[in-house]
Design a protein around this motif. Structure first.
Motif, short mmCIF file in Angstrom:
data_model
loop_
_atom_site.label_atom_id
_atom_site.label_comp_id
_atom_site.label_asym_id
_atom_site.label_seq_id
_atom_site.Cartn_x
_atom_site.Cartn_y
_atom_site.Cartn_z
N LEU A 75 27.72 44.67 6.64
CA LEU A 75 26.85 44.26 7.48
C LEU A 75 25.87 45.49 7.70
O LEU A 75 24.42 45.52 7.57
N TRP A 121 27.74 37.57 17.86
CA TRP A 121 29.10 38.67 17.81
C TRP A 121 28.23 39.98 18.29
O TRP A 121 27.16 40.18 17.78
N MET A 130 32.98 35.23 7.69
CA MET A 130 34.37 35.93 8.04
C MET A 130 35.52 35.13 8.49
O MET A 130 36.48 35.29 8.43
N LYS A 185 40.30 38.51 9.00
CA LYS A 185 40.52 37.66 10.09
C LYS A 185 41.94 36.69 9.38
O LYS A 185 42.79 36.45 9.87
#
Ligand SMILES: Cc1ncc(COP(=O)(O)O)c(C=O)c1O
Length: 401
Positions: A105, A126, A207, A240
């Motif tokens: 990112l 986030w 994600m 994750k």
């Protein structure tokens, strides 16, 4: 201090880390603290993935620099993942690998943002998104998505937020912190807006793709609206779903010139992500995946447990999210009340501070994510701890005057 750079003034430390620090101090002082702030699975990395890294180390494959943005074997595995799971065709030259989704990112913002360029960020978001945009010199444009709307952006809101300066629309589904995930129809309504606005690019942070419950079907923008393929950066990673937060591997597929520019930023900052982690990620993406469904059954049970307990607490309202491992209850009903310490709860930050002090439960206040009064609970934590935390939250809310 004159020694430090001005751009530091634009950003703040991560509030989620601040909560963990506060909880750690209380724990060290002997308090029984349940931490529900962490954004990572409590499960260990599966053994086959660990073994792949060990093998890479022992055979010498992990000793040297690799290609800056990923070994060919990992790029091939990522290309296959995008094809099989998302119906997206990316050549290896359209794929980049970085040290976590976070670096990917950051590279993307650094590679594209000029001063004044706007990035539309649906809130709650986030915590790192706005600060990354600011650090890269851009302007975050936050659009609040209300609980009544399932914390999801409506097409009218997207349309209204777009200006001639909009460079990116940033989407995160399933979302950290709300757990909200967009259905195909909901995504299509947003991509229809973007089709009419050809200067806007789409950055999608997928994600939590694999962490969805109740038969929810995950889709991603370039899959739902193929005409957006040329202006979409599809970001994902192993952190994750594969329980690999410590390994630091994230990746993206997108237009070749953008991918090249991102690799250049990485080449002048960190070079390749750790070679052993790259080999572990090849195994993660190509090896058995049955543990994901097994983990999801546990996550879903925990989600339902936590939502049920929260909705029985005075002044708390908690919707059932579609995915990720977070719930995002409103604490509006507790604001204005007085805690056992005698302190009046004026904000959600007061609420979480008093909850930590009175009951030893660490959660993160919603205003840190751009939408309050609310708080985020991560249920990637032992079920017994979640039950105990639920009881403590109920007691705390019951004791408010
Ligand atoms: C929405 C979202 N995107 C990206 C990341 C970064 O993941 P990674 O650990 O791969 O850098 C996180 C981690 O918390 C996240 O919640």
């Amino acid at each position: 201090m004159a020694f430090l750079a001005d751009h530091l003034k634009r950003i703040k430390p991560s509030p989620t880390i601040a909560v963990s620090d506060k909880a750690r101090v209380l724990k060290a002082a002997g308090r029984n603290v349940i931490g529900l702030g962490a954004g990572e699975p409590d499960f260990d990395t599966p053994d086959n993935i660990k073994q792949a890294a060990i093998k890479a180390i022992e055979s010498g494959k992990a000793s040297k620099y690799t290609a800056v943005d990923g070994i060919p074997e990992l790029k091939a595995a990522v290309a296959r993942k995008f094809k099989e799971e998302n119906g997206l065709d990316y050549k290896p030259s359209q794929i980049t690998v970085g040290a976590g989704g976070k670096q990917v990112l950051y590279n993307a913002f650094m590679a594209t943002l000029n001063p004044g360029d706007e990035v539309i960020i649906p809130a709650p978001y986030w915590v790192s998104y706005p600060d990354m945009v600011l650090l890269a010199g851009g302007t975050p444009v936050e659009v609040v998505c209300k609980m009544e709307d399932g914390f999801k952006l409506k097409p009218e809101q997207l349309d209204k937020a777009i200006t001639p300066k909009t460079k990116w629309f940033l989407l995160n589904s399933p979302s950290n912190p709300s757990g909200a995930a967009y259905t195909r129809a909901e995504l299509k309504a947003l991509t229809d807006v973007l089709v009419r606005r050809p200067h806007v690019h789409v950055m999608t942070d997928d994600m939590y793709e694999h962490l969805v419950y109740d038969d929810f079907v995950f889709t991603t923008p370039a899959q739902v609206e193929p005409s957006l393929y040329e202006r979409t950066l599809t970001i994902n990673g192993v952190s994750k779903a594969y329980c690999m937060t410590g390994w630091r591997i994230g990746f993206a597929g997108g237009p070749e010139p953008l991918i090249k520019a991102m690799a250049m930023i990485q080449s002048q900052s960190t070079t390749n992500p750790a070679a052993a982690s790259q080999w572990a990620s090849v195994e993660a993406l190509t090896g058995p995946k049955d543990f994901i469904a097994r983990h999801n059954r546990i996550f879903k049970e925990r989600r339902d447990l936590v939502v049920g307990m929260l909705n029985q607490a005075n002044g708390i309202r908690c919707p059932v999210p579609e995915g990720a491992f977070y719930v995002y209850p409103s604490c509006a009903g507790a604001i204005g009340k007085t805690a056992p310490s005698g302190r009046k709860l004026a904000t959600d930050e007061d609420f979480v501070t008093e909850l930590l002090e009175a009951e030893g439960v660490a959660v993160v206040h919603g205003s840190a994510f751009g939408l309050g009064p609310a708080f985020r609970i991560s249920y990637a934590t032992r079920t017994e701890d979640l039950e105990e935390a639920g009881r403590r939250i109920q007691r705390f809310c019951g004791n408010l005057k």
